[in-house]
Design a protein around this motif. Structure first.
Motif, PDB file in Angstrom:
ATOM      1  N   ASP A   1      17.013  21.824  67.532  1.00 45.55           N
ATOM      2  CA  ASP A   1      17.014  20.451  67.005  1.00 45.55           C
ATOM      3  C   ASP A   1      17.725  20.394  65.659  1.00 45.55           C
ATOM      4  O   ASP A   1      18.493  19.460  65.390  1.00 45.55           O
ATOM      5  N   THR A   2      17.477  21.393  64.810  1.00 44.37           N
ATOM      6  CA  THR A   2      18.135  21.442  63.500  1.00 44.37           C
ATOM      7  C   THR A   2      19.648  21.588  63.648  1.00 44.37           C
ATOM      8  O   THR A   2      20.420  20.928  62.944  1.00 44.37           O
ATOM      9  N   ILE A   3      20.075  22.427  64.576  1.00 43.02           N
ATOM     10  CA  ILE A   3      21.512  22.603  64.824  1.00 43.02           C
ATOM     11  C   ILE A   3      22.124  21.283  65.280  1.00 43.02           C
ATOM     12  O   ILE A   3      23.202  20.878  64.813  1.00 43.02           O
ATOM     13  N   ASN A   4      21.446  20.579  66.171  1.00 37.68           N
ATOM     14  CA  ASN A   4      21.966  19.304  66.671  1.00 37.68           C
ATOM     15  C   ASN A   4      22.023  18.238  65.583  1.00 37.68           C
ATOM     16  O   ASN A   4      22.971  17.441  65.528  1.00 37.68           O
ATOM     17  N   VAL A   5      21.034  18.210  64.706  1.00 40.55           N
ATOM     18  CA  VAL A   5      21.053  17.255  63.586  1.00 40.55           C
ATOM     19  C   VAL A   5      22.252  17.527  62.686  1.00 40.55           C
ATOM     20  O   VAL A   5      22.962  16.599  62.258  1.00 40.55           O
ATOM     21  N   ARG A   6      22.517  18.797  62.417  1.00 35.72           N
ATOM     22  CA  ARG A   6      23.670  19.148  61.572  1.00 35.72           C
ATOM     23  C   ARG A   6      24.979  18.762  62.239  1.00 35.72           C
ATOM     24  O   ARG A   6      25.910  18.283  61.571  1.00 35.72           O
ATOM     25  N   LEU A   7      25.069  18.976  63.537  1.00 38.04           N
ATOM     26  CA  LEU A   7      26.283  18.580  64.256  1.00 38.04           C
ATOM     27  C   LEU A   7      26.462  17.070  64.197  1.00 38.04           C
ATOM     28  O   LEU A   7      27.578  16.561  63.991  1.00 38.04           O
ATOM     29  N   TRP A   8      25.369  16.326  64.354  1.00 43.13           N
ATOM     30  CA  TRP A   8      25.418  14.862  64.305  1.00 43.13           C
ATOM     31  C   TRP A   8      25.879  14.382  62.923  1.00 43.13           C
ATOM     32  O   TRP A   8      26.774  13.543  62.812  1.00 43.13           O
ATOM     33  N   LEU A   9      25.278  14.939  61.891  1.00 45.02           N
ATOM     34  CA  LEU A   9      25.608  14.513  60.526  1.00 45.02           C
ATOM     35  C   LEU A   9      27.029  14.914  60.131  1.00 45.02           C
ATOM     36  O   LEU A   9      27.623  14.292  59.250  1.00 45.02           O
ATOM     37  N   SER A  10      27.553  15.955  60.774  1.00 49.42           N
ATOM     38  CA  SER A  10      28.918  16.408  60.473  1.00 49.42           C
ATOM     39  C   SER A  10      29.968  15.691  61.305  1.00 49.42           C
ATOM     40  O   SER A  10      31.166  15.979  61.181  1.00 49.42           O
TER      41      SER A  10
ATOM     42  N   TYR B   1      30.104  15.723  64.690  1.00 45.06           N
ATOM     43  CA  TYR B   1      30.416  16.441  65.930  1.00 45.06           C
ATOM     44  C   TYR B   1      29.397  16.090  67.025  1.00 45.06           C
ATOM     45  O   TYR B   1      28.806  16.958  67.660  1.00 45.06           O
ATOM     46  N   MET B   2      29.204  14.797  67.243  1.00 43.48           N
ATOM     47  CA  MET B   2      28.212  14.343  68.221  1.00 43.48           C
ATOM     48  C   MET B   2      28.485  14.879  69.616  1.00 43.48           C
ATOM     49  O   MET B   2      27.571  15.195  70.369  1.00 43.48           O
ATOM     50  N   LEU B   3      29.782  15.002  69.969  1.00 47.24           N
ATOM     51  CA  LEU B   3      30.128  15.458  71.319  1.00 47.24           C
ATOM     52  C   LEU B   3      29.867  16.952  71.507  1.00 47.24           C
ATOM     53  O   LEU B   3      29.896  17.449  72.635  1.00 47.24           O
ATOM     54  N   SER B   4      29.612  17.653  70.411  1.00 48.36           N
ATOM     55  CA  SER B   4      29.339  19.088  70.497  1.00 48.36           C
ATOM     56  C   SER B   4      27.853  19.401  70.484  1.00 48.36           C
ATOM     57  O   SER B   4      27.468  20.578  70.509  1.00 48.36           O
ATOM     58  N   MET B   5      27.013  18.378  70.436  1.00 43.22           N
ATOM     59  CA  MET B   5      25.571  18.623  70.400  1.00 43.22           C
ATOM     60  C   MET B   5      25.100  19.346  71.656  1.00 43.22           C
ATOM     61  O   MET B   5      25.637  19.136  72.743  1.00 43.22           O
ATOM     62  N   ILE B   6      24.110  20.214  71.476  1.00 44.31           N
ATOM     63  CA  ILE B   6      23.640  21.095  72.541  1.00 44.31           C
ATOM     64  C   ILE B   6      22.557  20.406  73.370  1.00 44.31           C
ATOM     65  O   ILE B   6      21.590  19.877  72.822  1.00 44.31           O
ATOM     66  N   GLU B   7      22.731  20.418  74.677  1.00 46.95           N
ATOM     67  CA  GLU B   7      21.687  19.926  75.567  1.00 46.95           C
ATOM     68  C   GLU B   7      20.608  21.010  75.668  1.00 46.95           C
ATOM     69  O   GLU B   7      20.906  22.161  75.979  1.00 46.95           O
ATOM     70  N   VAL B   8      19.371  20.634  75.393  1.00 45.82           N
ATOM     71  CA  VAL B   8      18.267  21.592  75.393  1.00 45.82           C
ATOM     72  C   VAL B   8      17.331  21.277  76.553  1.00 45.82           C
ATOM     73  O   VAL B   8      16.803  20.171  76.655  1.00 45.82           O
ATOM     74  N   LEU B   9      17.149  22.257  77.432  1.00 43.69           N
ATOM     75  CA  LEU B   9      16.237  22.112  78.564  1.00 43.69           C
ATOM     76  C   LEU B   9      15.079  23.080  78.377  1.00 43.69           C
ATOM     77  O   LEU B   9      15.296  24.268  78.148  1.00 43.69           O
ATOM     78  N   THR B  10      13.852  22.586  78.446  1.00 44.40           N
ATOM     79  CA  THR B  10      12.680  23.442  78.287  1.00 44.40           C
ATOM     80  C   THR B  10      11.981  23.636  79.621  1.00 44.40           C
ATOM     81  O   THR B  10      11.779  22.690  80.377  1.00 44.40           O
ATOM     82  N   VAL B  11      11.646  24.881  79.896  1.00 47.56           N
ATOM     83  CA  VAL B  11      10.932  25.240  81.116  1.00 47.56           C
ATOM     84  C   VAL B  11       9.688  25.994  80.680  1.00 47.56           C
ATOM     85  O   VAL B  11       9.778  27.034  80.011  1.00 47.56           O
ATOM     86  N   LYS B  12       8.499  25.494  81.042  1.00 47.81           N
ATOM     87  CA  LYS B  12       7.247  26.074  80.547  1.00 47.81           C
ATOM     88  C   LYS B  12       7.129  27.544  80.902  1.00 47.81           C
ATOM     89  O   LYS B  12       6.798  28.379  80.068  1.00 47.81           O
TER      90      LYS B  12
END
Length: 201
Positions: free
Chosen positions: A129-138, A140-151
């Protein structure tokens, strides 16, 4: 180099390899092989990285536990969707700083992924999430990472842990941090070579 490969690629102990070479009239002590692993495995893995093939941008990441000097520590690893090894990291703790160090290492060696599949570890989610926030603020919205969680993460990354766990059980846990780090680097090197992750040109 052959003795080193036997130890890192197969379920053979130092003493078993010492015996194999003694039968061929090649003599060295099992403790000497231990020193070779510590000295040469990290060097070989570092050289391999210079010719390592690019990995896919869909990652699967997980951490497992291993024993060093009688204490449980954590081993982070990520593979791509084809099972190719991306990177690995050894940490005393399973927390946000450890996850951050792992992702910084992995992204530094292989670039930003498009997608990362993880279990529901809060520290891993927080770092991504922190990496994606930094990409957004910089910008680079199109470079944001899709995160999938599997229990209950049960996929190809767990197959990658099997060799590590197998070697740990064989040696009844590592006796030193440097010995564990060196052996793990060598095990992953052998796996990468087997999977053809090296450029030959």
């Amino acid at each position: 180099m052959m003795a080193l490969r036997y130890y890192l690629a197969y379920k053979l102990s130092y003493r078993e390899i010492e015996g194999i070479f003694t039968e061929r009239n090649i003599h060295f002590d099992h403790s000497t092989l231990n020193r070779w692993v510590i000295k040469y495995a990290p060097q070989l893995e570092a050289r391999f990285r210079k010719r390592k093939r690019r990995v896919a941008r869909s990652w699967q990441m997980d951490e497992t536990y291993i024993k060093i000097k009688g204490k449980w520590v954590y081993y982070y690893c990520a593979v791509d969707k084809h099972g190719a090894i991306i990177d690995f990291y050894l940490s005393e703790h399973r927390d946000e700083p450890a996850a951050r160090a792992f992702f910084e290492k992995a992204i530094g060696s292989s670039g930003l992924p498009d997608k990362v599949v993880i279990d529901q570890s809060g520290s891993n989610i927080a770092v991504l999430d922190t990496i994606n926030v930094r990409l957004w603020l910089s910008g680079y919205m199109l470079s944001m990472i899709e995160v999938l969680t599997v229990k209950y993460l049960n996929n190809i990354v767990e197959q990658s842990h099997r060799k590590v766990k197998g070697k740990m059980h064989q040696c009844l846990g590592w006796k030193s941090w440097i010995g564990a780090e060196s052996t793990l680097a060598g095990i992953e090197l052998c796996s990468m070579m087997k999977q053809g992750q090296r450029h030959h040109s």
